[in-house]
Write a protein that holds these residues in place. Structure first.
Motif, PDB file in Angstrom:
ATOM      1  N   VAL A  39       0.844  -1.188   0.000  1.00  0.00           N
ATOM      2  CA  VAL A  39       0.000   0.000   0.000  1.00  0.00           C
ATOM      3  C   VAL A  39       0.880   1.240   0.000  1.00  0.00           C
ATOM      4  O   VAL A  39       1.735   1.406   0.888  1.00  0.00           O
ATOM      5  N   PRO A  40       0.738   2.127  -0.974  1.00  0.00           N
ATOM      6  CA  PRO A  40       1.560   3.346  -0.995  1.00  0.00           C
ATOM      7  C   PRO A  40       1.201   4.224   0.193  1.00  0.00           C
ATOM      8  O   PRO A  40       0.035   4.447   0.498  1.00  0.00           O
ATOM      9  N   LEU A  41       2.220   4.741   0.860  1.00  0.00           N
ATOM     10  CA  LEU A  41       2.017   5.588   2.028  1.00  0.00           C
ATOM     11  C   LEU A  41       1.869   7.033   1.593  1.00  0.00           C
ATOM     12  O   LEU A  41       2.633   7.531   0.772  1.00  0.00           O
ATOM     13  N   SER A  42       0.880   7.690   2.144  1.00  0.00           N
ATOM     14  CA  SER A  42       0.671   9.110   1.877  1.00  0.00           C
ATOM     15  C   SER A  42       0.139   9.744   3.140  1.00  0.00           C
ATOM     16  O   SER A  42      -0.517   9.081   3.943  1.00  0.00           O
ATOM     17  N   PRO A  43       0.425  11.016   3.357  1.00  0.00           N
ATOM     18  CA  PRO A  43      -0.037  11.651   4.581  1.00  0.00           C
ATOM     19  C   PRO A  43      -1.555  11.712   4.654  1.00  0.00           C
ATOM     20  O   PRO A  43      -2.239  11.893   3.642  1.00  0.00           O
ATOM     21  N   VAL A  44      -2.084  11.564   5.866  1.00  0.00           N
ATOM     22  CA  VAL A  44      -3.516  11.676   6.084  1.00  0.00           C
ATOM     23  C   VAL A  44      -3.907  13.144   6.051  1.00  0.00           C
ATOM     24  O   VAL A  44      -3.248  13.975   6.676  1.00  0.00           O
ATOM     25  N   PRO A  75      -4.614  15.371  16.705  1.00  0.00           N
ATOM     26  CA  PRO A  75      -4.223  14.089  16.112  1.00  0.00           C
ATOM     27  C   PRO A  75      -4.710  13.971  14.671  1.00  0.00           C
ATOM     28  O   PRO A  75      -5.721  14.589  14.301  1.00  0.00           O
ATOM     29  N   PRO A  76      -4.015  13.197  13.832  1.00  0.00           N
ATOM     30  CA  PRO A  76      -4.413  13.083  12.422  1.00  0.00           C
ATOM     31  C   PRO A  76      -5.843  12.598  12.232  1.00  0.00           C
ATOM     32  O   PRO A  76      -6.555  13.100  11.347  1.00  0.00           O
ATOM     33  N   GLU A  77      -6.286  11.639  13.050  1.00  0.00           N
ATOM     34  CA  GLU A  77      -7.641  11.122  12.862  1.00  0.00           C
ATOM     35  C   GLU A  77      -8.689  12.180  13.190  1.00  0.00           C
ATOM     36  O   GLU A  77      -9.758  12.225  12.571  1.00  0.00           O
ATOM     37  N   VAL A  78      -8.385  13.062  14.161  1.00  0.00           N
ATOM     38  CA  VAL A  78      -9.318  14.137  14.490  1.00  0.00           C
ATOM     39  C   VAL A  78      -9.354  15.162  13.356  1.00  0.00           C
ATOM     40  O   VAL A  78     -10.424  15.611  12.929  1.00  0.00           O
ATOM     41  N   GLY A  79      -8.177  15.522  12.840  1.00  0.00           N
ATOM     42  CA  GLY A  79      -8.141  16.462  11.725  1.00  0.00           C
ATOM     43  C   GLY A  79      -8.878  15.933  10.515  1.00  0.00           C
ATOM     44  O   GLY A  79      -9.611  16.674   9.844  1.00  0.00           O
ATOM     45  N   LEU A  80      -8.698  14.641  10.218  1.00  0.00           N
ATOM     46  CA  LEU A  80      -9.391  14.046   9.073  1.00  0.00           C
ATOM     47  C   LEU A  80     -10.902  14.070   9.286  1.00  0.00           C
ATOM     48  O   LEU A  80     -11.664  14.359   8.353  1.00  0.00           O
ATOM     49  N   ALA A  81     -11.348  13.775  10.500  1.00  0.00           N
ATOM     50  CA  ALA A  81     -12.786  13.795  10.777  1.00  0.00           C
ATOM     51  C   ALA A  81     -13.361  15.190  10.576  1.00  0.00           C
ATOM     52  O   ALA A  81     -14.436  15.362   9.979  1.00  0.00           O
ATOM     53  N   VAL A  82     -12.655  16.226  11.059  1.00  0.00           N
ATOM     54  CA  VAL A  82     -13.146  17.601  10.904  1.00  0.00           C
ATOM     55  C   VAL A  82     -13.228  17.968   9.426  1.00  0.00           C
ATOM     56  O   VAL A  82     -14.229  18.547   8.955  1.00  0.00           O
ATOM     57  N   VAL A  83     -12.184  17.639   8.658  1.00  0.00           N
ATOM     58  CA  VAL A  83     -12.171  17.980   7.229  1.00  0.00           C
ATOM     59  C   VAL A  83     -13.298  17.268   6.489  1.00  0.00           C
ATOM     60  O   VAL A  83     -14.040  17.878   5.699  1.00  0.00           O
TER      61      VAL A  83
END
Length: 400
Positions: free
Chosen positions: A272-277, A309-317
């Motif tokens: 799986v290619p890694l990319s920033p969340v 945290p990344p998961e919180v930022g992703l949820a907000v976006v």
């Protein structure tokens, strides 16, 4: 065990017992006919074979009954056949050993009870019925009992006690093994259940991500194309501007779809290619994309954006993206407002529009469901509903 297995086990034990009885009888008969062996009471040797067959036949079907039949009837029949004499051979105590072992191995009789009755029956068999009777009567008179060698009697009694102990240990080991097998089966079932739950959760996550990304881009493209079509006759330059905006938006949608497809097709996690969340910094791009589709978006964002945290930022976006997409698709509001605020331990997002709802707009999608799932995955809450003629989406998530 199930009824079929129980019947099968009883049949197997019966056949084994019959084979032992026939083999024992044939051996005794052939040895007696050779003339090299002349037992005093051949019937006693044959009776020992019968006594051995009984606990073998009942060792799984009725081990307790096998013990009681053996300790009562075997010494009694032996005394009748030998006229109360002592045991003719130490091997004749084998039925009592087998019965004691089988009863305690199956945990059908308490070990102390099995050992006690087995020891008494063995002592009676080894000492002789007449000697036991004389001992119980006090042994008065010239016909005092001749007990024989006490060491042989003690040895046979100890062998029965040892068989009882061995059966007890074997029974406990078997019970422990069965318990471990059941627990192992439960663990396998639980593991399979967890694997299925993990697969369902991953499928739901991928479906949610695909929906949020593609629906947002495609909805913005559709709205921009419709807007250009409405004013294109009077303002032809809108076609050119719309195409210039739609092309990169479509490429972004394709890029997002391909990244999800690569995850699905990867045979191994390492492939799986890694990319920033996407984090909170992506929120500005979402707002610009929606503004480019024709909707005025008023934003009140802290500067700088608060760390989270990344998961919180992703949820907000993703929640902001889905809420604004719903405004584009389901509302005729000319503008929307996005507010992000940080309080101690909480990050709050509010997206609202003044309405009204678009007439004939399709409903019943999974947008609100996906937003609630994203909030729950971060330990937060989401409220969505009508307010003042428009629609409000409010997200709160905990942050360190």
């Amino acid at each position: 065990m199930p009824g079929t297995d129980r019947r099968h086990a009883a049949l197997v034990d019966g056949l084994v017992a019959l084979g032992v009885l026939l083999g024992w009888t044939l051996a005794v008969t052939l040895l007696a006919r050779t003339g090299l062996w002349s037992p005093r009471w051949q019937e006693a040797h044959l009776w020992a074979g019968v006594g051995l067959a009984v606990p073998l036949a009942l060792r799984r079907a009725a081990p307790a009954a096998g013990l009681w039949l053996t300790v009562v009837l075997y010494p009694l029949g032996y005394a009748v056949l030998t006229y109360g004499a002592t045991v003719q051979a130490d091997l004749h105590a084998a039925p009592l050993l087998v019965a004691a072992y089988a009863a305690t191995r199956a945990r059908a009789v308490h070990p102390l009870v099995a050992g006690a009755v087995g020891a008494v029956a063995t002592a009676t068999l080894a000492t002789g019925a007449d000697n036991v009777r004389l001992l119980l009567s006090g042994g008065a008179g010239p016909a005092s009992p001749a007990l024989g060698d006490p060491s042989d009697t003690l040895l046979l009694v100890l062998l029965v006690v040892a068989a009882t102990t061995l059966g007890t240990v074997a029974g406990r080991l078997a019970a422990t093994t069965r318990s471990l097998e059941l627990r192992n089966a439960e663990l396998h079932a639980l593991q399979a259940q967890r694997e299925r739950a993990a697969v369902r959760a991953e499928r739901t996550r991928i479906a949610r991500e695909l929906h949020d990304v593609v629906a947002h881009h495609v909805s913005a493209i559709v709205v921009r194309a419709q807007a250009a079509d409405r004013v294109g006759d009077q303002r032809p330059e809108e076609y050119r501007d719309a195409v210039r905006w739609i092309a990169p938006a479509g490429r972004e949608a394709l890029t997002a779809m391909r990244s999800v497809v690569r995850v699905l097709r990867a045979a191994d996690e390492a492939e799986v290619p890694l990319s920033p969340v996407p984090g909170l910094t992506e929120l500005g791009n979402v707002l610009e994309r929606v503004r480019g589709s024709g909707l005025t978006v008023e934003a009140a964002l802290p500067d700088p954006l608060p760390p989270c945290p990344p998961e919180v930022g992703l949820a907000v976006v993703r929640v902001a993206q889905e809420a604004l997409t719903n405004v584009l698709v389901h509302s005729d509001a000319p503008r929307a407002r996005v507010e992000l605020s940080r309080r101690p331990g909480r990050l709050s997002l509010r997206v609202e529009d003044d309405g009204p709802a678009r007439t004939g707009a399709a409903g019943g999608g999974n947008g609100v469901v996906h937003m609630r799932e994203r909030a729950a995955a971060c330990g937060g809450t989401l409220a969505a509903g009508p307010e003042g003629g428009g629609w409000v989406v409010a997200l709160e998530v905990p942050v360190p």
